[in-house]
Design an enzyme around this catalytic site. Structure first.
Site, PDB file in Angstrom:
ATOM      1  N   MET A   1       0.812  -1.193   0.000  1.00  0.00           N
ATOM      2  CA  MET A   1       0.000   0.000   0.000  1.00  0.00           C
ATOM      3  C   MET A   1       0.848   1.246   0.000  1.00  0.00           C
ATOM      4  O   MET A   1       0.443   2.247   0.551  1.00  0.00           O
ATOM      5  CB  MET A   1      -0.725   0.015   1.319  1.00  0.00           C
ATOM      6  CG  MET A   1      -2.099   0.302   1.357  1.00  0.00           C
ATOM      7  SD  MET A   1      -2.311  -0.281   3.032  1.00  0.00           S
ATOM      8  CE  MET A   1      -0.602  -0.057   3.614  1.00  0.00           C
ATOM      9  N   PRO A   2       2.018   1.140  -0.604  1.00  0.00           N
ATOM     10  CA  PRO A   2       2.911   2.305  -0.550  1.00  0.00           C
ATOM     11  C   PRO A   2       2.440   3.426  -1.466  1.00  0.00           C
ATOM     12  O   PRO A   2       1.701   3.199  -2.415  1.00  0.00           O
ATOM     13  CB  PRO A   2       4.248   1.762  -1.069  1.00  0.00           C
ATOM     14  CG  PRO A   2       4.123   0.275  -0.985  1.00  0.00           C
ATOM     15  CD  PRO A   2       2.672  -0.026  -1.183  1.00  0.00           C
ATOM     16  N   ILE A   3       2.885   4.629  -1.129  1.00  0.00           N
ATOM     17  CA  ILE A   3       2.726   5.792  -1.997  1.00  0.00           C
ATOM     18  C   ILE A   3       4.128   6.325  -2.277  1.00  0.00           C
ATOM     19  O   ILE A   3       4.886   6.587  -1.350  1.00  0.00           O
ATOM     20  CB  ILE A   3       1.909   6.913  -1.317  1.00  0.00           C
ATOM     21  CG1 ILE A   3       0.509   6.419  -0.942  1.00  0.00           C
ATOM     22  CG2 ILE A   3       1.805   8.134  -2.231  1.00  0.00           C
ATOM     23  CD1 ILE A   3      -0.256   7.378  -0.021  1.00  0.00           C
ATOM     24  N   PHE A  48       0.766   3.175  -5.260  1.00  0.00           N
ATOM     25  CA  PHE A  48       0.435   4.385  -6.027  1.00  0.00           C
ATOM     26  C   PHE A  48       1.735   5.148  -6.268  1.00  0.00           C
ATOM     27  O   PHE A  48       2.584   5.239  -5.378  1.00  0.00           O
ATOM     28  CB  PHE A  48      -0.480   5.307  -5.213  1.00  0.00           C
ATOM     29  CG  PHE A  48      -1.923   4.942  -5.179  1.00  0.00           C
ATOM     30  CD1 PHE A  48      -2.409   3.779  -5.758  1.00  0.00           C
ATOM     31  CD2 PHE A  48      -2.840   5.783  -4.538  1.00  0.00           C
ATOM     32  CE1 PHE A  48      -3.768   3.469  -5.715  1.00  0.00           C
ATOM     33  CE2 PHE A  48      -4.191   5.479  -4.483  1.00  0.00           C
ATOM     34  CZ  PHE A  48      -4.657   4.317  -5.070  1.00  0.00           C
TER      35      PHE A  48
ATOM     36  N   GLN E   7       6.323   6.372   1.060  1.00  0.00           N
ATOM     37  CA  GLN E   7       5.510   6.192   2.276  1.00  0.00           C
ATOM     38  C   GLN E   7       5.038   4.746   2.353  1.00  0.00           C
ATOM     39  O   GLN E   7       4.443   4.238   1.394  1.00  0.00           O
ATOM     40  CB  GLN E   7       4.299   7.120   2.225  1.00  0.00           C
ATOM     41  CG  GLN E   7       4.681   8.597   2.308  1.00  0.00           C
ATOM     42  CD  GLN E   7       3.504   9.514   2.087  1.00  0.00           C
ATOM     43  OE1 GLN E   7       2.935   9.537   1.002  1.00  0.00           O
ATOM     44  NE2 GLN E   7       3.131  10.273   3.098  1.00  0.00           N
TER      45      GLN E   7
END
Lengths: 78, 78, 78, 78, 78, 78
Positions: A1-3, A48, E7
């Site tokens: 679920m990294p950005i 993302f 992130q």
């Protein structure tokens, strides 16, 4: 679920280009998503990526707008 | 004193629109400011909201630029 | 495919709490995701939310760290 | 090695200007880089500055887009 | 002169780890810096990388805190 | 109405300090808010400042975590 947010100056990577091309953007997106899969086991579908292009007069380094800094340092592109 | 940053692709939410409209932006600003008042008791005057619209070729999901990803998945808009 | 970043000071919203609670965080996440569905028709599954809690000494307003600013203005919480 | 991000509305600081000028951007870059040298002893060459200009309709304050908020409050520019 | 912000949730990538390890962080930093050199010809010395680890209760997906979302979807880690 | 985000490594600016002190943070907040008043005529009350301290192992430069990079380059602090 990294950005992942990638900020670069809005300019071409080689003579004749005046901005990052769609192919280069796709290569950044694919490459960094794969990296997060390889290193942290994050599925591609969970990552993302946002690319932000910044005008050179809006980017500072060495206390100067980046074009003035490059001139001072005799740098070409970075 | 919250700061809320909302990043979305630069495209319309319905056929005929090619970007987020001023009314939609006002609804996002009003709604999220109210949410912070309701949940955390933050006065409206203390909340800043910044909306960032991102070109679709600058947004990646599933290791692909988002339009390619949607095509691959048979998605319409998200 | 929106990304929402909510930055707030790390402190409680009422006497007895010294930070944002898990329930409050869930309410922020649920509320803002629903807002993006209502206003821009973004599916819940396409929205990421990141909450960043910032120490009060790391937050400035009015040219002062926020606790000094509140004292100067006679404010309680914001 | 600091990174400073300065977000402002895209508008002029005085009548006749409709955006932040290149000179003003240079003054922001120089000033904040010097501040980090003075306060934290960070060499100028180690500081990056990014200025982000945000359309006024994308900036919210007081639960309203900023131009509506200013009108409501009788403010001019901020 | 790119800036890359990564992130991720603060958790381990495999059983027994409860956070991203220093080696994994070094692999992310090295990999993404190399990617920017390969794709955009940016010298390694010009790239900053910042990794932000976010508590799982501060990360939302699908309108829920991420652990609740995973449970709902029967996912393990992402 | 500007927002300034200052990201620095979490470490002291001089021997004996292992982090940015509260006084240094106040000097950064006051200095950058004044700069925005001087250059762009932004009232102090309209400027938010957020300082983000980043662990050195989470900061990359030159393709390496920053402490390894400093060692390679013979640098002390930056």
């Amino acid at each position: 679920m990294p950005i992942v947010t990638i900020q670069v100056t809005r300019e071409g990577s080689k003579p004749g280009n005046d901005s990052v091309t769609a192919d280069e953007k796709a290569a950044l997106i694919g490459g960094v998503s794969q990296l997060l899969l390889d290193v942290l086991n994050k599925p591609l579908d969970s990552t993302f990526v946002v690319i932000q292009e910044v005008e050179t007069e809006n980017w500072g380094w060495g206390g100067l707008p980046v074009e003035a800094y490059r001139k001072q340092r005799g740098l070409k592109l970075d």
